[in-house]
Motif scaffolding. Structure first.
Motif, PDB file in Angstrom:
ATOM      1  N   LEU A   1       3.946 -20.726  10.523  1.00  0.00           N
ATOM      2  CA  LEU A   1       2.882 -20.134   9.725  1.00  0.00           C
ATOM      3  C   LEU A   1       3.044 -20.584   8.275  1.00  0.00           C
ATOM      4  CD1 LEU A   1       0.568 -18.075   9.312  1.00  0.00           C
ATOM      5  CD2 LEU A   1       2.327 -16.315   9.020  1.00  0.00           C
TER       6      LEU A   1
ATOM      7  N   ARG B   1      -4.070 -32.497  18.640  1.00  0.00           N
ATOM      8  CA  ARG B   1      -4.051 -31.061  18.430  1.00  0.00           C
ATOM      9  C   ARG B   1      -5.193 -30.411  19.188  1.00  0.00           C
ATOM     10  NH1 ARG B   1      -5.734 -30.825  11.971  1.00  0.00           N
ATOM     11  NH2 ARG B   1      -7.935 -31.382  12.243  1.00  0.00           N
TER      12      ARG B   1
ATOM     13  N   ALA C   1      -7.228 -26.716  18.953  1.00  0.00           N
ATOM     14  CA  ALA C   1      -7.468 -25.416  18.342  1.00  0.00           C
ATOM     15  C   ALA C   1      -8.021 -24.465  19.395  1.00  0.00           C
ATOM     16  CB  ALA C   1      -8.448 -25.559  17.181  1.00  0.00           C
TER      17      ALA C   1
ATOM     18  N   PRO D   1      -6.956 -24.044   6.670  1.00  0.00           N
ATOM     19  CA  PRO D   1      -7.071 -23.164   7.844  1.00  0.00           C
ATOM     20  C   PRO D   1      -7.590 -23.899   9.088  1.00  0.00           C
ATOM     21  CG  PRO D   1      -7.808 -22.014   5.896  1.00  0.00           C
ATOM     22  CD  PRO D   1      -7.557 -23.432   5.478  1.00  0.00           C
TER      23      PRO D   1
ATOM     24  N   THR E   1      -5.279 -25.290  11.844  1.00  0.00           N
ATOM     25  CA  THR E   1      -4.620 -24.403  12.797  1.00  0.00           C
ATOM     26  C   THR E   1      -4.879 -24.869  14.220  1.00  0.00           C
ATOM     27  OG1 THR E   1      -4.722 -22.477  11.340  1.00  0.00           O
ATOM     28  CG2 THR E   1      -4.562 -22.058  13.705  1.00  0.00           C
TER      29      THR E   1
ATOM     30  N   LEU F   1       2.966 -24.776  17.676  1.00  0.00           N
ATOM     31  CA  LEU F   1       1.835 -24.092  17.060  1.00  0.00           C
ATOM     32  C   LEU F   1       1.933 -24.145  15.544  1.00  0.00           C
ATOM     33  CD1 LEU F   1      -0.676 -22.259  17.236  1.00  0.00           C
ATOM     34  CD2 LEU F   1       0.891 -20.306  17.367  1.00  0.00           C
ATOM     35  N   VAL F   2       0.841 -24.558  14.924  1.00  0.00           N
ATOM     36  CA  VAL F   2       0.702 -24.554  13.467  1.00  0.00           C
ATOM     37  C   VAL F   2      -0.415 -23.588  13.114  1.00  0.00           C
ATOM     38  CG1 VAL F   2       0.027 -25.915  11.458  1.00  0.00           C
ATOM     39  CG2 VAL F   2       1.535 -26.912  13.203  1.00  0.00           C
ATOM     40  N   THR F   3      -0.092 -22.618  12.286  1.00  0.00           N
ATOM     41  CA  THR F   3      -1.072 -21.642  11.841  1.00  0.00           C
ATOM     42  C   THR F   3      -1.147 -21.686  10.323  1.00  0.00           C
ATOM     43  OG1 THR F   3      -0.541 -20.206  13.726  1.00  0.00           O
ATOM     44  CG2 THR F   3      -1.768 -19.227  11.898  1.00  0.00           C
TER      45      THR F   3
ATOM     46  N   SER G   1      -2.883 -19.987   7.100  1.00  0.00           N
ATOM     47  CA  SER G   1      -3.616 -18.807   6.642  1.00  0.00           C
ATOM     48  C   SER G   1      -4.360 -19.121   5.342  1.00  0.00           C
ATOM     49  CB  SER G   1      -2.661 -17.637   6.439  1.00  0.00           C
ATOM     50  OG  SER G   1      -1.731 -17.950   5.420  1.00  0.00           O
TER      51      SER G   1
END
Length: 123
Positions: free
Chosen positions: A10, A37, A39, A87, A90, A118-120, A122
């Protein structure tokens, strides 16, 4: 054959992450390596690829100038440096290994896939 992706997490928008993909069971110097990737609710998409020697790199327009793919054949590892994250970056990121022929953008060209990290990002 195993491709182990790591480094996701994150991060706030504008931040950076470095993904790694360590390979075993294959010698990646014989392969083109790529990052894709996916999403939530979307199809898998191409992110970046690097030729077997590292001399040629390719990027999706959406990440060009922000992401850098590299490889260390001696360590059997490929990297994805991600800067200025947004964002919309993600997703679960997957590394893949494939032959040097065929379009680097097409996932079907690649023979081996990692499990994803996982890449999140914010806002």
């Amino acid at each position: 054959v195993q491709l182990q992706a790591s480094g996701g997490g994150l991060v706030q928008a504008g931040g950076s992450l470095r993904l790694s993909c360590a390979s075993s069971g294959i010698t990646i110097s014989m392969y083109r390596m790529g990052w894709f990737r996916q999403a939530p609710g979307k199809e898998r998409e191409f992110v970046a690829a690097v030729s077997w020697s590292g001399s040629m790199t390719y990027y999706a327009d959406s990440v060009k100038g922000r992401f850098t793919i590299s490889r260390d054949n001696a360590k059997n590892t490929v990297y994805l440096q991600m800067n200025s994250l947004k964002p919309e970056d993600t997703a679960v990121y997957y590394c893949a290994a494939g032959p040097g022929s065929g379009s680097y953008r097409i996932g079907g060209v690649y023979d081996y896939w990692g499990q994803g990290t996982l890449v999140t990002v914010s806002s």
